[in-house]
Design an enzyme around this catalytic site. Structure first.
Site, short mmCIF file in Angstrom:
data_model
loop_
_atom_site.label_atom_id
_atom_site.label_comp_id
_atom_site.label_asym_id
_atom_site.label_seq_id
_atom_site.Cartn_x
_atom_site.Cartn_y
_atom_site.Cartn_z
N LYS A 231 0.73 -1.24 0.14
CA LYS A 231 -0.15 -0.01 -0.11
C LYS A 231 0.88 1.18 -0.09
O LYS A 231 0.62 2.32 -0.54
CB LYS A 231 -0.88 -0.03 1.24
CG LYS A 231 -2.09 -0.99 0.75
CD LYS A 231 -3.21 -0.78 2.03
CE LYS A 231 -4.30 -1.88 1.47
NZ LYS A 231 -5.52 -1.86 2.38
N LYS B 191 -5.09 -9.05 -6.97
CA LYS B 191 -6.33 -9.16 -6.06
C LYS B 191 -7.43 -8.02 -6.62
O LYS B 191 -6.89 -6.88 -6.86
CB LYS B 191 -5.97 -8.97 -4.62
CG LYS B 191 -6.80 -8.88 -3.68
CD LYS B 191 -6.24 -8.37 -2.16
CE LYS B 191 -6.82 -7.07 -1.88
NZ LYS B 191 -6.81 -6.85 -0.24
N LYS C 79 -10.45 -2.55 -3.59
CA LYS C 79 -11.19 -1.20 -3.64
C LYS C 79 -10.31 -0.07 -4.07
O LYS C 79 -10.80 0.63 -4.87
CB LYS C 79 -11.81 -0.82 -2.29
CG LYS C 79 -12.82 -1.82 -1.78
CD LYS C 79 -13.58 -1.15 -0.54
CE LYS C 79 -13.45 -1.48 0.91
NZ LYS C 79 -12.54 -2.30 1.42
N1 AQP Z 1 -9.98 -9.86 -4.06
C1 AQP Z 1 -10.37 -10.33 -2.75
N2 AQP Z 1 -10.69 -11.69 -2.48
C2 AQP Z 1 -11.15 -12.40 -1.36
N3 AQP Z 1 -11.19 -11.75 -0.23
C3 AQP Z 1 -11.03 -10.25 -0.39
N4 AQP Z 1 -11.12 -9.27 0.40
C4 AQP Z 1 -10.53 -8.24 0.04
N5 AQP Z 1 -10.23 -8.17 -1.14
C5 AQP Z 1 -10.57 -9.49 -1.34
C6 AQP Z 1 -11.38 -9.53 1.95
O1 AQP Z 1 -12.57 -8.30 2.20
C7 AQP Z 1 -12.50 -8.02 3.75
C8 AQP Z 1 -12.55 -6.57 3.73
O2 AQP Z 1 -11.45 -5.86 3.32
P1 AQP Z 1 -10.77 -4.75 3.77
O3 AQP Z 1 -11.85 -3.59 3.74
O4 AQP Z 1 -10.37 -4.61 5.18
O5 AQP Z 1 -9.83 -4.14 2.75
P2 AQP Z 1 -8.65 -4.88 1.75
O6 AQP Z 1 -8.52 -6.34 2.33
O7 AQP Z 1 -7.49 -3.98 1.89
O8 AQP Z 1 -9.55 -5.14 0.68
P3 AQP Z 1 -9.46 -3.97 -0.30
O9 AQP Z 1 -10.55 -4.11 -1.41
O10 AQP Z 1 -8.07 -4.03 -1.09
O11 AQP Z 1 -9.48 -2.64 0.05
P4 AQP Z 1 -8.46 -1.43 0.28
O12 AQP Z 1 -8.16 -1.00 -1.11
O13 AQP Z 1 -9.37 -0.25 1.02
O14 AQP Z 1 -7.54 -1.59 0.91
C9 AQP Z 1 -11.01 -8.82 4.17
O15 AQP Z 1 -11.31 -9.81 4.95
C10 AQP Z 1 -10.40 -9.18 3.08
O16 AQP Z 1 -9.39 -10.29 3.17
#
Ligand code: AQP
Length: 334
Positions: free
Chosen positions: A114, A197, A200
């Site tokens: 990140k 992956k 968001k």
């Molecule tokens: N691509 C994915 N496949 C499976 N699980 C996923 N999770 C996120 N992306 C995938 C799971 O969603 C939960 C919530 O995620 P988060 O909001 O804590 O943020 P993250 O894991 O960092 O997901 P993002 O979409 O990449 O968000 P941003 O961009 O804000 O950092 C978690 O349980 C995660 O494992």
């Protein structure tokens, strides 16, 4: 016997959850509330580890909470709350910060990924200590299980290490949680970049399927998903990552096994298969979108539901923190 406890969180970092959040986390949260004492939170303290505009944070926190209720979380059975409403998260995080080695924190790969966007020196200290706050979220509720996607495995290990270290140093206090990861959906990938992956913040709009998106754009994105050379619908992560991702999605959404899907689409080419994937996505998301819109039309009621969750969560958090403060050696307040 008491039900095992489950805790998980999701960041309000976008105007919608995406398919990875839904399959990797939220859908399992709904299932787990049947058998577990469930605590789920919108982790707004985590969201501000990257620059965030206050109005957007307020809006996204409500949108996130509404989607959780709309996806099937029942406020009677699950405790749904906003992280910043329970002050103990920040307090425990500070204490755990003081138990974490710099090198240990520096090994967390999510920070490396990140912070690459801003450059490590421009990234906030909050982003660096993000996994320690996450450990506090989990340990505070004495959770037995944490349903997450594969990207969170390393953070769960840190949580266990920190909980164990505290117990060793100050006496048995925390339950050490197990990750709960469904192999089939642990990593849903980006439609345009099928080895990365779905995320968001880092997926391009064309690569991400948002829960709150309208059917038209959802269908278009699935039809335009990057597929691989050849025309056979086969599960082969190495040589056909795009089609394999779509197979994983279709299997999770319809309950049909991947081998059965492969047999069904034999000799039919990618087009028919993609059309069916698009329909399955629209069918899963449309009712959630409609319920979310309805919940968002009455903010007062939504805030009231979250206040009830915060009260229930605070009762547990206060109990844990009273013990923690005493064990660490802080004087009681009279
Ligand atoms: N691509 C994915 N496949 C499976 N699980 C996923 N999770 C996120 N992306 C995938 C799971 O969603 C939960 C919530 O995620 P988060 O909001 O804590 O943020 P993250 O894991 O960092 O997901 P993002 O979409 O990449 O968000 P941003 O961009 O804000 O950092 C978690 O349980 C995660 O494992």
């Amino acid at each position: 016997m008491a039900r095992p406890r489950v805790l998980s969180g999701i960041q309000p970092t976008a105007d919608s959850f995406h398919l990875g959040n839904y399959l990797g986390a939220v859908r399992q949260w709904v299932t787990l509330q049947e058998t577990h004492d469930a605590f789920y939170c919108v982790v707004d303290l985590h969201a501000i580890t990257v620059p965030t505009e206050p109005d957007a944070l307020r809006r996204r926190s409500r949108v996130a909470a509404a989607q959780l209720f709309a996806a099937g979380l029942d406020p009677e059975r699950s405790t749904i709350f906003v992280q910043s409403h329970v002050r103990e998260h920040s307090e425990l995080a500070w204490i755990l910060n003081c138990l974490t080695g710099m090198g240990e924190a520096a090994r967390m790969t999510q920070f490396k990924d990140k912070s690459a966007k801003f450059g490590e020196s421009a990234a906030s200290v909050g982003l660096f200590t993000y996994p320690i706050l996450q450990a506090a979220d989990i340990l505070l509720y004495q959770a037995n299980r944490v349903p997450v996607g594969a990207d969170q495995k390393q953070h769960l290990e840190l949580t266990r290490d920190l909980g164990g270290r505290f117990n060793h140093r100050y006496g048995e206090t925390f339950t050490l949680p197990e990750p709960y990861i469904l192999k089939e959906v642990e990593k849903i990938t980006d439609l345009q970049e099928p080895t990365a992956k779905m995320s968001k913040s880092s997926s391009s709009p064309a690569g991400i399927l948002d829960v709150l998106e309208q059917p038209g754009p959802l269908r278009k994105k699935v039809m335009r998903a990057v597929t691989d050379t050849g025309s056979e619908v086969l599960f082969d992560e190495e040589n056909k990552p795009g089609i394999s991702n779509l197979l994983r999605i279709q299997s999770a959404l319809t309950g049909t096994s991947i081998p059965d899907l492969v047999a069904r689409y034999e000799g039919q080419g990618y087009g028919t298969f993609k059309k069916d994937v698009a329909e399955a996505v629209v069918e899963a998301f449309s009712p959630i979108r409609e319920r979310t819109e309805k919940l968002l039309s009455d903010e007062k009621e939504l805030d009231r539901m979250l206040a009830i969750g915060a009260e229930r969560a605070s009762a547990v958090a206060r109990e844990t923190m009273a013990q923690v403060r005493d064990r660490v050696g802080f004087l009681p307040t009279l």
